[in-house]
Write a protein that holds these residues in place. Structure first.
Motif, short mmCIF file in Angstrom:
data_model
loop_
_atom_site.label_atom_id
_atom_site.label_comp_id
_atom_site.label_asym_id
_atom_site.label_seq_id
_atom_site.Cartn_x
_atom_site.Cartn_y
_atom_site.Cartn_z
N ILE A 87 0.90 -1.18 0.08
CA ILE A 87 -0.14 -0.06 0.06
C ILE A 87 0.81 1.38 -0.16
O ILE A 87 0.51 2.34 -0.77
CB ILE A 87 -1.06 0.13 1.21
CG1 ILE A 87 -1.90 -1.05 1.15
CG2 ILE A 87 -1.90 1.23 1.38
CD1 ILE A 87 -3.00 -1.33 2.19
N LEU A 88 2.12 1.35 0.74
CA LEU A 88 2.78 2.53 0.80
C LEU A 88 3.33 2.71 -0.56
O LEU A 88 3.48 3.81 -1.12
CB LEU A 88 3.75 2.32 1.72
CG LEU A 88 3.51 2.99 3.05
CD1 LEU A 88 2.28 2.47 3.78
CD2 LEU A 88 4.72 2.90 4.13
N PHE A 89 3.78 1.63 -1.18
CA PHE A 89 4.78 1.95 -2.44
C PHE A 89 3.62 2.03 -3.62
O PHE A 89 3.82 2.57 -4.60
CB PHE A 89 5.36 0.48 -2.76
CG PHE A 89 6.73 0.62 -2.38
CD1 PHE A 89 7.77 1.41 -3.05
CD2 PHE A 89 6.98 -0.17 -0.99
CE1 PHE A 89 9.26 1.37 -2.39
CE2 PHE A 89 8.57 0.04 -0.56
CZ PHE A 89 9.37 0.65 -1.28
N GLY A 90 2.44 1.58 -3.41
CA GLY A 90 1.34 1.67 -4.31
C GLY A 90 0.72 3.02 -4.38
O GLY A 90 0.78 3.85 -5.04
N THR A 91 -0.24 3.16 -3.00
CA THR A 91 -0.74 4.49 -2.89
C THR A 91 0.03 5.53 -2.71
O THR A 91 -0.20 6.65 -3.18
CB THR A 91 -1.74 4.08 -1.75
OG1 THR A 91 -2.62 3.20 -1.80
CG2 THR A 91 -2.57 5.47 -1.38
N ILE B 25 0.55 1.80 -11.41
CA ILE B 25 1.47 1.72 -10.13
C ILE B 25 0.88 0.91 -8.92
O ILE B 25 1.49 0.07 -8.65
CB ILE B 25 2.09 3.04 -9.71
CG1 ILE B 25 2.94 3.75 -10.72
CG2 ILE B 25 2.74 3.28 -8.26
CD1 ILE B 25 3.09 5.27 -10.46
N THR B 26 -0.40 1.32 -8.81
CA THR B 26 -0.72 0.43 -7.62
C THR B 26 -1.17 -0.94 -8.05
O THR B 26 -0.92 -1.89 -7.32
CB THR B 26 -2.28 1.21 -7.34
OG1 THR B 26 -1.96 2.61 -6.86
CG2 THR B 26 -2.98 0.34 -6.11
N ALA B 27 -1.62 -1.19 -9.24
CA ALA B 27 -1.63 -2.55 -9.70
C ALA B 27 -0.32 -3.26 -9.73
O ALA B 27 -0.46 -4.47 -9.37
CB ALA B 27 -2.22 -2.51 -11.16
N CYS B 28 0.82 -2.76 -10.27
CA CYS B 28 1.85 -3.31 -10.06
C CYS B 28 2.42 -3.61 -8.46
O CYS B 28 2.95 -4.80 -8.35
CB CYS B 28 3.16 -2.45 -10.59
SG CYS B 28 3.01 -2.50 -12.33
N SER B 29 2.11 -2.73 -7.66
CA SER B 29 2.49 -3.14 -6.24
C SER B 29 1.67 -4.14 -5.84
O SER B 29 2.16 -5.16 -5.00
CB SER B 29 2.35 -1.91 -5.40
OG SER B 29 0.65 -1.53 -5.22
N PHE B 30 0.38 -4.11 -6.06
CA PHE B 30 -0.39 -5.49 -5.61
C PHE B 30 -0.17 -6.82 -6.42
O PHE B 30 -0.43 -8.08 -5.94
CB PHE B 30 -1.91 -5.16 -5.82
CG PHE B 30 -2.39 -4.34 -4.43
CD1 PHE B 30 -2.07 -4.59 -3.27
CD2 PHE B 30 -2.97 -2.95 -4.75
CE1 PHE B 30 -2.46 -3.67 -2.24
CE2 PHE B 30 -3.37 -2.31 -3.87
CZ PHE B 30 -3.11 -2.57 -2.71
N ALA B 31 0.45 -6.45 -7.58
CA ALA B 31 0.51 -7.66 -8.35
C ALA B 31 1.97 -8.58 -7.77
O ALA B 31 1.90 -9.56 -8.23
CB ALA B 31 0.79 -7.17 -10.03
#
Length: 916
Positions: A254-258, A842-848
């Motif tokens: 979440i920190l790297f995504g959001t 970016i968020t999708a990549c972090s959760f991917a």
């Protein structure tokens, strides 16, 4: 100090701000405790104090310390063709090594081949190909100390003093070993997520910024925020803050995504105001115009995550608020550190911002025009596309099974499956029923109740064994003679013997009386003295019956026998006047005393008559009792236990079972259950809930005793977790959307627009959940979606996903004031399309990064989040939200615009009259 102070400080003194953040991060990183270890300890304390399984565990540990345990490691010794004597000797030696005085404190005891026979027999499979050594432990299966104890066991097993026979397979399993493998998978997931996230984000940022230096700005901001957040949470945990291992994982994602989205938003707006000659002024203007949208976007996420703290399950309640703290620090860094870095970079390498200042491609403006040309049709088609999978989510199946969550190749899981095949599947995780009452369970009434409950449980399906004080070996045969049916059977046998004895007595009395009468008859006919009083008594065995009621009955019997002897067909044929030895009355009317022999004959006849009645009564009782015992209803009614002092004297082993299953005070009793379903399975948890309800209903009808039953054990704990998480999820379905709605309402001041945003995110959640069920369950054959997926997916998509729409709606409001509703919406889509799409990527990549996890639950959650965020970026945000906003707001929008406003529209004014 207000927000303006920090804006000016970041813009005018960027070097100080950057230096300050780096100094704080280094200091925290060097001196903060290890958050990973603290989080692992928190994983073992997920249930609240009010959970039934936790209360049972505490009671068992307190009053039955030699029986209680929190987890268990199991070592199996397997040889497919059957164990040899050397194999069993090796297992015995290993068990002795495990029980050494130097063993870790977490190991409570060791059960193996040298244990009590009834225990050792249970640890050997029926085909004698697998023997187990069980090691109960005092800590939870995921606790770090449990993992250390398992490591000690495995090190001891390969020590120099032990040499395994050739061909013998050693199996390591049990929930303690499964917990170690699970936590190892969590750590692997965390490590992979960190590497994959940074790699993917850097690649996306390079594509967006087209500058390595500019791409490093968000990574540096989030990296420092993450280091500081980890340290603060570690210190808070030492002070009592609750935490779990998933906190670290979600902090990274979440920190790297959001957080990167926040940085991207600032960078993007800075590019719109970019001035290489005055970067500080451009940044100050950027922050003044974007701070509200940024605070609103961050506020929705922070509030949504913080509301997870209102739940009761600690995995949820500890994760959300902890990540929210990290987002607060990330927001502070975004408003101070990111502007400072951008200002420094603009002064040192201004050409790094060429990618941000380049004109838009116009794709998003074309898409906005197309959608708003026929908004109702566009809105309807978007809903029609999302509806099937959204409806499928309502039928999604969920599982809470550690075995299915772990990779199938996990060795401990494979060993547990083999053990379940050789033994009863539930043997490794028995349930414990604790009965509590004010009465004494050691009394006859209390023991009868324990027996009734035990037998009631024995009748339940999917329970293969019930052990209690009245059936310590799981069988009722041990105290069969103490049951009412057995006792009544012995009474029945007594009736048979009584009838037989009474018949023999009657027969003997009749024969004796007949002999006496025959002798008297011969005396009368021959005049010879054949017998005297003493010989008469001697012929009757020396019995001289007294003239009592019993003697009268005996005499009647003898008279009946005499009548039969002389051929009389009825008792009336035998008259006193016909008695040949009757003494005539004495002179003067005084009756002459009856001769003793005649009186004896009369008493013997009565006794014979009484014996006949006894025989008849005993035979009647025998018939009735036999009928009751032969009838199934009668057997069930008499299948009750009656234990008294004599029973305890006759069964010394019963005293041992009472001490093992009943407390000294007598107010608590324990019953152990073995289920047919394996540990952590849905069937086992369903049965726990069923047993709790049935036991309470059964005990509520007990007369004379007030008894309460509670159930504990590994499957009971899993059932409590499932019930708690379902309750928390229902609560979150209301609390999180309402909290996000209120934050949006404060920022946008448009209830319908806020309702539109929240409703579309809920629809996105349902679509993503349905898509995940379709892929993992329908296509890949999983038993169901992991139980954690719907909760985390809902909170993250509703809270995190709304922030993109906040960026859009903030721009819609700004542009609509200037251009009108329809044109303003189109222009907002055009202006924010690139920004939001990049942020979504970016968020999708972090959760991917979750897809690289060995845990099935994280792979499912990662897939669902990627689907939801992608759908939001390509369909919901550019079509569904704008069209819905137009449909809800067109009636309320002021029209027409005045000529001055129209004149300022410029080339875009051609769209104003269409909407107005």
């Amino acid at each position: 100090m207000n927000l303006d102070f920090w804006r000016r400080l970041a813009c005018r003194r960027p070097g100080w701000v950057v230096s300050g953040w780096f100094v704080v991060a280094i200091a925290v990183g060097l001196f903060a405790p290890n958050l990973t270890q603290l989080a692992a300890e928190g994983q073992a304390k997920l249930l609240g104090r009010d959970s039934e399984s936790l209360k049972v565990a505490q009671v068992v540990a307190k009053v039955w310390p030699d029986q209680g345990y929190e987890s268990m490691a199991v070592v199996g010794f397997h040889r497919p063709g059957g164990l040899t004597e050397s194999d069993r000797e090796y297992a015995s030696q290993m068990a002795k090594q495990f029980a050494a005085p130097t063993r870790p404190n977490e190991i409570l005891r060791v059960l193996g081949p040298d244990s009590q026979p009834e225990v050792a027999d249970r640890l050997l499979s029926r085909d004698r190909s697998l023997e187990l050594v069980a090691v109960p432990m005092r800590s939870a299966f995921v606790a770090p100390v449990t993992q250390e104890a398992v490591a000690w066991l495995q090190t001891t097993a390969v020590g120099p003093t032990l040499s395994a026979p050739s061909g013998l397979e050693i199996l390591w399993s049990g929930d303690a070993v499964l917990g170690r493998d699970y936590m190892a998978s969590v750590q692997t997931s965390l490590d992979r997520a960190a590497l994959v996230t940074v790699f993917l984000l850097f690649a996306v940022l390079l594509a967006v910024y087209r500058s390595v230096w500019l791409a490093l700005v968000p990574l540096a901001t989030i990296g420092l925020s993450l280091v500081i957040t980890r340290g603060i949470l570690a210190w808070m945990t030492q002070l009592g803050w609750e935490i779990s291992p998933l906190v670290e994982l979600f902090l990274v994602a979440i920190l790297f995504g959001t957080g990167t989205d926040f940085c991207l938003f600032v960078s993007w707006r800075f590019g719109e105001h970019f001035n290489p000659d005055n970067p500080a002024g451009a940044m100050q203007a950027t922050l003044e115009r974007s701070s509200l949208a940024l605070l609103t976007s961050a506020g929705t996420v922070i509030v949504g995550l913080s509301l997870m703290g209102t739940t009761h399950f600690k995995l949820f309640s500890s994760t959300g608020p902890s990540v929210a703290i990290g987002l607060v620090l990330t927001l502070m860094a975004t408003l101070t550190l990111t502007p400072a870095l951008l200002v420094l970079l603009a002064g040192l390498r201004p050409r790094s911002f060429r990618g941000l200042t380049a004109p838009a491609s116009g794709i998003w403006e074309k898409l906005g025009r197309m959608a708003l040309s026929r908004p109702l049709l566009s809105w309807s088609l978007a809903l029609l596309f999302m509806a099937p999978l959204a409806l499928l989510s309502l039928r999604a199946d969920f599982v809470q099974d550690l075995m299915t969550e772990l990779p199938r190749e996990t060795r401990s899981a494979q060993c547990l499956r083999l053990i379940a095949e050789k033994f009863e599947p539930g043997m490794m995780a028995p349930l414990t029923v604790v009965l509590e009452s004010d009465a004494d369970f050691r009394s006859s009434e209390g023991l009868a109740l324990i027996d009734d409950v035990s037998r009631f449980l024995t009748l339940q399906r999917r329970l293969v064994e019930v052990r209690s004080a009245t059936q310590p070996l799981g069988r009722t045969e041990t105290l069969a003679r103490a049951r009412l049916a057995s006792r009544l059977g012995e009474v029945n046998e007594g009736f048979v013997r009584m009838a037989s004895g009474a018949g023999e007595l009657r027969k003997g009395l009749i024969e004796g009386a007949a002999k006496i009468r025959a002798a008297l008859w011969l005396e009368q006919k021959t005049g010879l003295k054949l017998m005297n009083e003493a010989s008469t008594a001697s012929s009757l065995g020396g019995v001289n019956p007294a003239p009592s009621n019993a003697g009268n009955l005996l005499a009647q019997g003898f008279r009946q026998a005499s009548a039969a002897f002389v051929g009389s067909s009825s008792w009336s044929a035998l008259k006193p006047a016909a008695d040949p030895v009757r003494t005539p009355p004495s002179p003067a009317g005084t009756p002459k005393p009856e001769p003793p022999r005649q009186s004896m004959l009369r008493d013997l006849s009565r006794a014979a008559d009484g014996a006949a009645q006894i025989e008849e009564g005993a035979e009647r009782a025998h018939r009735e009792v036999s009928s009751i015992l032969a009838n199934p209803v009668g057997r069930r009614a008499l299948d009750r236990l009656l234990i008294d002092a004599q029973t305890l004297r006759d069964n010394p082993d019963l005293g041992k079972s009472l001490a093992a299953y009943i407390t000294k005070s007598g107010h608590r009793a324990r019953i152990d259950l073995v289920q047919a379903d394996r540990v952590f399975s849905a069937g086992a948890m369903d049965q726990v809930q069923s047993l709790r309800q049935r036991l309470n209903d059964y005990l509520s009808e007990v007369d004379g005793m007030k008894v309460k039953a509670t159930i504990g054990g590994a499957n009971a704990e899993s059932a409590d977790i499932r019930a708690l998480t379902r309750s928390d999820q229902i609560q979150s379905w209301f609390v999180v959307p309402i909290g996000v709605f209120l934050v949006l309402l404060v920022a946008l001041r448009d209830p319908l627009a806020c309702l539109n945003l929240v409703a579309t995110m809920i629809l996105t959640y349902m679509f993503a959940l349905g898509a995940t069920h379709l892929v993992f369950v329908s296509l890949l054959g999983a038993e169901g979606l992991d139980w954690k997926v719907p909760y985390f997916l809902f909170v993250l998509l509703v809270a995190v996903g709304v922030d993109y729409n906040v960026f859009l709606m903030d721009r819609v409001r700004e542009e609509s004031r200037r251009l009108g509703l329809r044109a303003g919406i189109i222009q907002a889509i055009a202006k924010t399309g690139g920004l939001i799409s990049s942020a979504a990527a970016i968020t999708a990549c972090s959760f991917a990064s979750f897809l690289s996890s060995p845990l099935g639950s994280l792979r499912q959650l990662g897939f669902a989040l990627v689907v939801g965020i992608t759908l939001d970026a390509v369909l919901v945000r550019p079509i569904l939200v704008p069209c819905g906003h137009w449909l809800l707001s067109r009636v309320r929008w002021p029209r027409p615009l005045d000529p001055t406003q129209r004149a300022t529209v410029g080339s875009v004014g051609q769209f104003v009259h269409v909407s107005d």
